[in-house]
Design a protein around this motif. Structure first.
Motif, PDB file in Angstrom:
ATOM      1  N   ALA A  26     -27.051   4.542  42.798  1.00 12.01           N
ATOM      2  CA  ALA A  26     -28.371   5.160  42.662  1.00 12.01           C
ATOM      3  C   ALA A  26     -28.724   5.374  41.196  1.00 12.01           C
ATOM      4  O   ALA A  26     -29.863   5.121  40.769  1.00 12.01           O
ATOM      5  CB  ALA A  26     -28.408   6.485  43.417  1.00 12.01           C
ATOM      6  N   ALA A  27     -27.737   5.838  40.403  1.00 15.96           N
ATOM      7  CA  ALA A  27     -27.985   6.066  38.977  1.00 15.96           C
ATOM      8  C   ALA A  27     -28.304   4.752  38.267  1.00 15.96           C
ATOM      9  O   ALA A  27     -29.222   4.689  37.422  1.00 15.96           O
ATOM     10  CB  ALA A  27     -26.772   6.736  38.337  1.00 15.96           C
ATOM     11  N   ALA A  28     -27.562   3.691  38.598  1.00 12.34           N
ATOM     12  CA  ALA A  28     -27.820   2.387  37.986  1.00 12.34           C
ATOM     13  C   ALA A  28     -29.205   1.873  38.374  1.00 12.34           C
ATOM     14  O   ALA A  28     -29.933   1.304  37.539  1.00 12.34           O
ATOM     15  CB  ALA A  28     -26.749   1.385  38.412  1.00 12.34           C
ATOM     16  N   THR A  29     -29.581   2.096  39.621  1.00 15.23           N
ATOM     17  CA  THR A  29     -30.897   1.659  40.080  1.00 15.23           C
ATOM     18  C   THR A  29     -32.004   2.388  39.328  1.00 15.23           C
ATOM     19  O   THR A  29     -32.981   1.779  38.867  1.00 15.23           O
ATOM     20  CB  THR A  29     -31.047   1.900  41.589  1.00 15.23           C
ATOM     21  N   VAL A  30     -31.858   3.717  39.202  1.00 12.87           N
ATOM     22  CA  VAL A  30     -32.863   4.515  38.488  1.00 12.87           C
ATOM     23  C   VAL A  30     -32.958   4.072  37.030  1.00 12.87           C
ATOM     24  O   VAL A  30     -34.053   3.935  36.469  1.00 12.87           O
ATOM     25  CB  VAL A  30     -32.526   6.011  38.579  1.00 12.87           C
ATOM     26  N   LEU A  31     -31.798   3.829  36.401  1.00 11.74           N
ATOM     27  CA  LEU A  31     -31.791   3.397  35.005  1.00 11.74           C
ATOM     28  C   LEU A  31     -32.490   2.057  34.830  1.00 11.74           C
ATOM     29  O   LEU A  31     -33.323   1.881  33.920  1.00 11.74           O
ATOM     30  CB  LEU A  31     -30.346   3.313  34.493  1.00 11.74           C
ATOM     31  N   VAL A  32     -32.178   1.105  35.700  1.00 15.55           N
ATOM     32  CA  VAL A  32     -32.793  -0.221  35.596  1.00 15.55           C
ATOM     33  C   VAL A  32     -34.297  -0.141  35.850  1.00 15.55           C
ATOM     34  O   VAL A  32     -35.096  -0.779  35.150  1.00 15.55           O
ATOM     35  CB  VAL A  32     -32.126  -1.198  36.579  1.00 15.55           C
ATOM     36  N   LEU A  33     -34.697   0.656  36.833  1.00 11.14           N
ATOM     37  CA  LEU A  33     -36.122   0.808  37.105  1.00 11.14           C
ATOM     38  C   LEU A  33     -36.836   1.458  35.927  1.00 11.14           C
ATOM     39  O   LEU A  33     -37.970   1.081  35.594  1.00 11.14           O
ATOM     40  CB  LEU A  33     -36.331   1.643  38.375  1.00 11.14           C
ATOM     41  N   TYR A  34     -36.191   2.423  35.282  1.00 17.93           N
ATOM     42  CA  TYR A  34     -36.800   3.057  34.113  1.00 17.93           C
ATOM     43  C   TYR A  34     -36.943   2.060  32.968  1.00 17.93           C
ATOM     44  O   TYR A  34     -37.974   2.023  32.286  1.00 17.93           O
ATOM     45  CB  TYR A  34     -35.953   4.243  33.674  1.00 17.93           C
ATOM     46  N   LEU A  35     -35.925   1.232  32.762  1.00 17.76           N
ATOM     47  CA  LEU A  35     -36.011   0.211  31.717  1.00 17.76           C
ATOM     48  C   LEU A  35     -37.100  -0.810  32.042  1.00 17.76           C
ATOM     49  O   LEU A  35     -37.819  -1.273  31.141  1.00 17.76           O
ATOM     50  CB  LEU A  35     -34.657  -0.492  31.565  1.00 17.76           C
ATOM     51  N   CYS A  36     -37.236  -1.142  33.320  1.00 17.18           N
ATOM     52  CA  CYS A  36     -38.308  -2.054  33.721  1.00 17.18           C
ATOM     53  C   CYS A  36     -39.674  -1.429  33.439  1.00 17.18           C
ATOM     54  O   CYS A  36     -40.604  -2.115  32.996  1.00 17.18           O
ATOM     55  CB  CYS A  36     -38.185  -2.400  35.200  1.00 17.18           C
ATOM     56  N   TYR A  37     -39.786  -0.120  33.679  1.00 18.28           N
ATOM     57  CA  TYR A  37     -41.039   0.575  33.379  1.00 18.28           C
ATOM     58  C   TYR A  37     -41.354   0.497  31.888  1.00 18.28           C
ATOM     59  O   TYR A  37     -42.501   0.253  31.497  1.00 18.28           O
ATOM     60  CB  TYR A  37     -40.958   2.023  33.825  1.00 18.28           C
ATOM     61  N   LEU A  38     -40.332   0.701  31.052  1.00 16.44           N
ATOM     62  CA  LEU A  38     -40.556   0.603  29.607  1.00 16.44           C
ATOM     63  C   LEU A  38     -40.984  -0.808  29.207  1.00 16.44           C
ATOM     64  O   LEU A  38     -41.798  -0.973  28.289  1.00 16.44           O
ATOM     65  CB  LEU A  38     -39.283   0.994  28.856  1.00 16.44           C
ATOM     66  N   LEU A  39     -40.447  -1.801  29.911  1.00 12.37           N
ATOM     67  CA  LEU A  39     -40.805  -3.181  29.597  1.00 12.37           C
ATOM     68  C   LEU A  39     -42.263  -3.486  29.937  1.00 12.37           C
ATOM     69  O   LEU A  39     -42.965  -4.162  29.179  1.00 12.37           O
ATOM     70  CB  LEU A  39     -39.887  -4.143  30.351  1.00 12.37           C
ATOM     71  N   ILE A  40     -42.722  -2.982  31.079  1.00 10.83           N
ATOM     72  CA  ILE A  40     -44.079  -3.314  31.509  1.00 10.83           C
ATOM     73  C   ILE A  40     -45.114  -2.305  31.022  1.00 10.83           C
ATOM     74  O   ILE A  40     -46.317  -2.536  31.204  1.00 10.83           O
ATOM     75  CB  ILE A  40     -44.167  -3.415  33.042  1.00 10.83           C
ATOM     76  N   GLN A  41     -44.688  -1.205  30.404  1.00  8.46           N
ATOM     77  CA  GLN A  41     -45.637  -0.169  29.990  1.00  8.46           C
ATOM     78  C   GLN A  41     -46.775  -0.708  29.118  1.00  8.46           C
ATOM     79  O   GLN A  41     -47.944  -0.352  29.342  1.00  8.46           O
ATOM     80  CB  GLN A  41     -44.905   0.962  29.266  1.00  8.46           C
ATOM     81  N   PRO A  42     -46.481  -1.577  28.121  1.00  9.43           N
ATOM     82  CA  PRO A  42     -47.606  -2.106  27.325  1.00  9.43           C
ATOM     83  C   PRO A  42     -48.576  -2.959  28.131  1.00  9.43           C
ATOM     84  O   PRO A  42     -49.709  -3.166  27.706  1.00  9.43           O
ATOM     85  CB  PRO A  42     -46.903  -2.945  26.245  1.00  9.43           C
ATOM     86  N   PHE A  43     -48.118  -3.446  29.280  1.00  7.94           N
ATOM     87  CA  PHE A  43     -48.950  -4.348  30.074  1.00  7.94           C
ATOM     88  C   PHE A  43     -49.602  -3.650  31.264  1.00  7.94           C
ATOM     89  O   PHE A  43     -50.232  -4.314  32.095  1.00  7.94           O
ATOM     90  CB  PHE A  43     -48.105  -5.523  30.572  1.00  7.94           C
ATOM     91  N   ILE A  44     -49.462  -2.323  31.361  1.00  6.68           N
ATOM     92  CA  ILE A  44     -50.039  -1.603  32.496  1.00  6.68           C
ATOM     93  C   ILE A  44     -51.556  -1.736  32.543  1.00  6.68           C
ATOM     94  O   ILE A  44     -52.124  -2.016  33.613  1.00  6.68           O
ATOM     95  CB  ILE A  44     -49.604  -0.123  32.471  1.00  6.68           C
ATOM     96  N   PRO A  45     -52.292  -1.563  31.408  1.00  5.52           N
ATOM     97  CA  PRO A  45     -53.758  -1.715  31.490  1.00  5.52           C
ATOM     98  C   PRO A  45     -54.217  -3.064  32.026  1.00  5.52           C
ATOM     99  O   PRO A  45     -55.030  -3.103  32.962  1.00  5.52           O
ATOM    100  CB  PRO A  45     -54.209  -1.471  30.042  1.00  5.52           C
TER     101      PRO A  45
END
Length: 356
Positions: A26-45
């Motif tokens: 679960a911790a690894a999943t949350v970490l990877v999802l958070y990193l994915c969020y950081l990756l796509i954050q500039p592309f959210i708009p």
């Protein structure tokens, strides 16, 4: 037999060890999802605007899909039409607005002279104005304006890049529409009936926001700008754009602009023009929401005024311009999840499939 004896000799996994592995997973999943969020954050708009455009033009894209032979042709035609319909008006408004801003800057000396003449008739106001030493305030004013100047220079390039990314994402949403929906559906911890309700609610919210809020606001801004132009108020196009943006926010609206404008006209002795502007703003612009909204939205979602106010203002504050769409969508998701919990705790599960 020896193999079976070896298998039976292996120690069974203890519950604590299994829980530890589950926690680590679960911790690894949350970490990877958070990193994915950081990756796509500039592309959210661009992603948000692309999804919004895909939802709003869904019926049109389906019609184009029936007329074309391939998904690539469908996507190309739809993206091209959306680009023309969105970019041409935007370029026109920005060009005219920039021209009117430049004209206002050129006319500032005349405005300042008129202001000084007005202040001369009011000694107390003139004294307060004279106490304001611009030479002392100028350095602080420049420091405050510097970030805005940098943003003004970088904004056009940013908008171009974001627009190209939006069209890029939109192309693949048109081309791989079914794949995108199936992919989202596959990761949702919901049944088919619940997923359908969720998609329907989000679809209704986006359509209601774009057609019922943004479109009506644009019409109100145009109506205000037209009247400004008829009455000879400078910068009618620029004021129309500002009124359109303000009309998106409930309980602010175009009155923030045409109200003071009417007061200025009355102060200048233009009582007839002031009365016309007040009547046009209060009756025509004010009532257009009650006429257009039901026609454009129909039986789709219409949130309570307070909820809409918080959703839009809070969304813009949190997400920027995309908050106009994301704010109402987040609120809709919240209501959907709360209703989902109520249904499940009541023991109905998927049996109740009516909308919330």
């Amino acid at each position: 037999m020896p193999d079976q004896q070896l298998e039976s000799a292996k120690p069974a996994a203890t519950p604590s060890r299994s829980r530890g592995k589950l926690v680590a997973l679960a911790a690894a999943t949350v970490l990877v999802l958070y990193l994915c969020y950081l990756l796509i954050q500039p592309f959210i708009p661009p992603i948000v605007w692309a999804v919004t455009a895909a939802v709003v033009t869904h019926r049109f894209s389906q019609w184009v899909g029936r007329k074309t032979k391939t998904a690539d042709a469908k996507a190309t035609i739809c993206v091209g039409i959306v680009a023309v319909l969105v970019l041409l008006p935007a370029v026109l408004v920005i060009t005219v607005g920039a021209q009117q801003i430049a004209k206002a800057i050129e006319g500032w000396p005349a405005i300042q002279e008129s202001l000084n003449a007005e202040l001369a008739e009011h000694p107390r106001l003139n004294e307060l104005w004279q106490d304001f030493d611009l030479s002392q305030e100028a350095p602080q004013l420049i420091d405050r304006l510097r970030p805005g100047a940098v943003a003004a220079v970088s904004t056009p390039l940013y908008l171009v890049v974001q627009t190209l990314l939006t069209l890029f994402v939109l192309y693949f949403l048109y081309r791989d529409e079914d794949l995108a929906i199936d992919s989202v559906r596959s990761v949702l911890p919901l049944s088919d009936a619940e997923s359908n309700r969720l998609f329907r609610r989000v679809d209704d919210t986006i359509n209601a926001t774009m057609f019922g809020t943004v479109t009506v606001a644009m019409v109100q801004g145009i109506m205000g700008g037209v009247m400004f132009g008829i009455l000879g108020i400078e910068g009618a196009t620029l004021w129309a754009l500002i009124m359109g943006l303000l009309a998106i926010i409930p309980y602010l609206g175009t009155f923030v602009i045409w109200g003071p404008a009417a007061a200025i006209l009355a102060y200048q002795g233009e009582y007839g023009k002031a009365a016309i502007l007040v009547g046009w703003g209060a009756i025509a612009i004010g009532l257009i929401d009650n006429i257009l909204y039901p026609y454009l939205v129909g039986s789709r979602l219409r949130q309570h005024t307070v909820v809409s106010f918080v959703a839009i203002l809070g969304g813009v504050s949190l997400f920027g311009a995309t908050g106009i769409v994301l704010g109402p969508v987040v609120v809709t998701l919240a209501f959907f999840l709360l209703d989902l919990w109520r249904r499940r705790t009541d023991g109905h599960g998927d049996l109740v499939v009516t909308g919330i």
